[in-house]
Design an enzyme around this catalytic site. Structure first.
Site, PDB file in Angstrom:
ATOM      1  N   ASP A   1       0.847  -1.201   0.000  1.00 15.94           N
ATOM      2  CA  ASP A   1       0.000   0.000   0.000  1.00 15.94           C
ATOM      3  C   ASP A   1       0.882   1.252   0.000  1.00 15.94           C
ATOM      4  O   ASP A   1       0.661   2.188  -0.768  1.00 15.94           O
ATOM      5  CB  ASP A   1      -0.895   0.053   1.242  1.00 15.94           C
ATOM      6  CG  ASP A   1      -1.916  -1.084   1.284  1.00 15.94           C
ATOM      7  OD1 ASP A   1      -1.493  -2.244   1.456  1.00 15.94           O
ATOM      8  OD2 ASP A   1      -3.120  -0.814   1.145  1.00 15.94           O
TER       9      ASP A   1
ATOM     10  N   GLN B   1       5.157  -8.556   1.860  1.00 13.45           N
ATOM     11  CA  GLN B   1       4.197  -8.303   0.771  1.00 13.45           C
ATOM     12  C   GLN B   1       4.968  -8.040  -0.526  1.00 13.45           C
ATOM     13  O   GLN B   1       6.185  -7.878  -0.485  1.00 13.45           O
ATOM     14  CB  GLN B   1       3.299  -7.104   1.124  1.00 13.45           C
ATOM     15  CG  GLN B   1       1.912  -7.511   1.573  1.00 13.45           C
ATOM     16  CD  GLN B   1       0.989  -6.338   1.826  1.00 13.45           C
ATOM     17  OE1 GLN B   1       1.430  -5.190   1.927  1.00 13.45           O
ATOM     18  NE2 GLN B   1      -0.298  -6.619   1.950  1.00 13.45           N
TER      19      GLN B   1
ATOM     20  N   ASP C   1      -5.260 -11.811  -0.709  1.00 10.95           N
ATOM     21  CA  ASP C   1      -5.476 -12.647   0.480  1.00 10.95           C
ATOM     22  C   ASP C   1      -6.223 -13.964   0.288  1.00 10.95           C
ATOM     23  O   ASP C   1      -5.742 -15.008   0.672  1.00 10.95           O
ATOM     24  CB  ASP C   1      -6.239 -11.844   1.542  1.00 10.95           C
ATOM     25  CG  ASP C   1      -5.517 -10.567   1.928  1.00 10.95           C
ATOM     26  OD1 ASP C   1      -4.555 -10.183   1.232  1.00 10.95           O
ATOM     27  OD2 ASP C   1      -5.915  -9.941   2.924  1.00 10.95           O
TER      28      ASP C   1
ATOM     29  N   GLU D   1     -12.335   0.172  -1.822  1.00 12.40           N
ATOM     30  CA  GLU D   1     -11.212  -0.771  -1.812  1.00 12.40           C
ATOM     31  C   GLU D   1     -11.289  -1.731  -3.007  1.00 12.40           C
ATOM     32  O   GLU D   1     -10.283  -2.044  -3.620  1.00 12.40           O
ATOM     33  CB  GLU D   1     -11.261  -1.551  -0.482  1.00 12.40           C
ATOM     34  CG  GLU D   1     -10.102  -2.493  -0.254  1.00 12.40           C
ATOM     35  CD  GLU D   1     -10.240  -3.270   1.050  1.00 12.40           C
ATOM     36  OE1 GLU D   1     -11.253  -3.103   1.753  1.00 12.40           O
ATOM     37  OE2 GLU D   1      -9.326  -4.054   1.367  1.00 12.40           O
TER      38      GLU D   1
END
Ligand code: GLC
Length: 468
Positions: A57, A130, A192, A427
């Protein structure tokens, strides 16, 4: 470098779609989202749902800030890199707000990394990583600097730290020296609850955790991972804690060790950027190292993860020693790795993207759904099992440009703009176009990377003026 010449001059031509000049309102709203989510030295992905700093992010968010305030973009990255572990590892969550970290789930207590040798100490972090976006983010920031020499020290330090992160990945995540690194938790993929993990979840039974999830208290359960899946996620963390996050031991015991095409493609692009940037900064050893890594990973990605039958990249399950085919957006995103993808394969990826598997039965859906309509697990509202995510769109958009497919790129860009215009800065989004305005946005509202990357797509054609 990504020169402006790689950008199509003929952006969305369709008269029904707004042109770049019409987006002043969206740009202003995107800037307001980033400003509202800024917290002294970093940006939260979403004020309620994700109140800390997340790795990929932050990289995407810094690209948004680069159009508004390069000082903040640099600070975002600096704060992220401060939490680097001694072995080079970069955590996916940095729990800057200690009191909130205790009530959040999974919070710092559950991650269990406090006090581990090599952990940063001054702040709690997760023990998983990540996708390694920093290399290309740094290069893009550098290109947007009015006076790059004035910030030489920042870029030099950040490049060295990012190389150290990649060193960690190749040292500890590539047991056979193949050039492909593995992820050891599904959250490390960034996607995810991707349906591809189902094959791995079928191999073992996790304990049932009695926890109060935070995500389902903010967002409709039907749009989040299921309780059963969540048990798998927590089990992997539990097992990692039991061996003190020792990399060699985790490699031995974890049921989840996966070579992921999106993660590795991002690594290639980051290496390429690092090589160019390091060269400019006079770091020739780092540049040579990054070039060598990139070539090895590119060769392995193509040799091991390409799926000729389906026309996109798939996954490899190292624990189960099997290829995991998947018709999902992460298999198309390697376009972003540029020249690492041979031209014939790039054309195939574009054709797969524009096929009904992704454009929907009538061919008119918004690109790019995270999972193909044709997959039995497709669910247009559930997290990474159908909805469109702006960061994946951004990667595919840029990837299409790198391969000189301006029309397909323009469609991905136009769809991204349209989704936000119709529904807001959410999102993730329903890929079905017929949904009413305001009804197709899910998850966190005022979501930072949606704002940052939309802004990036809207601003990229403008001339970069002088700024801090
Ligand atoms: C979700 C996403 C992940 C992201 C995080 C914070 O967990 O799946 O990719 O980094 O939220 O926005």
């Amino acid at each position: 470098m990504n020169t402006p010449s790689a950008t199509p001059t003929t952006a969305p031509a369709s008269p029904s779609r707004p042109g770049p000049a019409d987006h002043a309102d969206l740009k202003a709203r995107a800037a307001a989202v980033l400003a509202a989510n800024w917290r002294t030295a970093f940006t939260v992905p979403s004020a309620q749902l994700y109140p800390f700093q997340w790795l990929w992010d932050s990289g995407f968010i810094a690209l948004g800030w680069s159009w508004l305030d390069l000082g903040r973009a640099r600070l975002e990255i600096k704060t992220l890199l401060q939490a680097q572990w001694a072995n080079g590892f970069l955590p996916h969550i940095i729990y800057h707000d200690d009191s909130a970290a205790k009530s959040y789930f999974p919070g710092s207590d559950f991650q269990g990394t406090d006090g581990l040798p090599g952990a940063p100490g001054y702040v709690s972090t997760s023990g998983i990583t990540q996708p390694p976006v920093l290399g290309f983010v740094l290069e893009m920031l550098y290109e947007r600097e009015a006076d790059p020499a004035a910030h030489h020290a920042f870029y030099e330090g950040a490049v060295r730290q990012t190389v150290k992160f990649h060193q960690y990945l190749y040292r500890d995540r590539d047991p056979r020296g193949e050039g492909l690194v593995y992820i050891r938790h599904n959250w490390e993929s960034g996607t995810d609850n991707s349906a591809v993990w189902d094959a791995i979840w079928a191999t073992h039974e996790p304990p049932a955790y009695d926890v109060r999830r935070r995500d389902t208290s903010h967002v409709n359960e039907a749009m989040r991972p299921t309780k059963k899946d969540y048990n798998h996620y927590l089990y992997l963390i539990d097992l990692s804690k039991q061996v003190g996050y020792d990399e060699a031991k985790m490699q031995e015991i974890l049921p989840f060790l996966v070579q992921d095409p999106l993660f590795n493609a991002i690594l290639i692009a980051a290496n390429d950027s690092l090589a160019r940037l390091a060269e400019l900064l006079g770091l020739s050893a780092e540049a040579a190292q990054a070039r060598a890594w990139s070539a090895r990973t590119a060769a392995a990605l193509n040799a091991k993860l390409w799926d000729e039958e389906l026309g996109l990249y798939g996954y490899y399950d190292l624990r189960g020693e099997r290829f995991l085919p998947s018709v999902s957006a992460p298999g198309i995103a390697p376009l972003f790795a540029g020249a690492a993808v041979p031209p014939a394969r790039a054309a195939r990826l574009r054709d797969t993207l524009l096929s009904p598997a992704f454009t929907g039965p009538a061919g008119a859906g918004y690109l790019c759904p995270s999972l193909a309509y044709t997959d039995p697990a497709f669910d247009r509202r559930r997290y990474w099992r159908g909805p469109v995510w702006l960061n994946v769109n951004w990667l595919i958009y840029r990837g299409l440009l790198k391969h000189d497919f301006p029309e397909a790129a323009a469609r991905v860009r136009a769809d991204s703009v349209e989704l936000v215009r119709q529904h807001g800065f959410y999102e993730y989004f329903d890929p079905v176009r017929e949904v009413g305005a305001g009804e197709g946005g899910f998850g966190g509202e005022q979501f930072s990377w949606t704002a940052a990357l939309l802004l990036d797509m809207l601003r990229e054609e403008e001339v970069v003026g002088n700024r801090s």
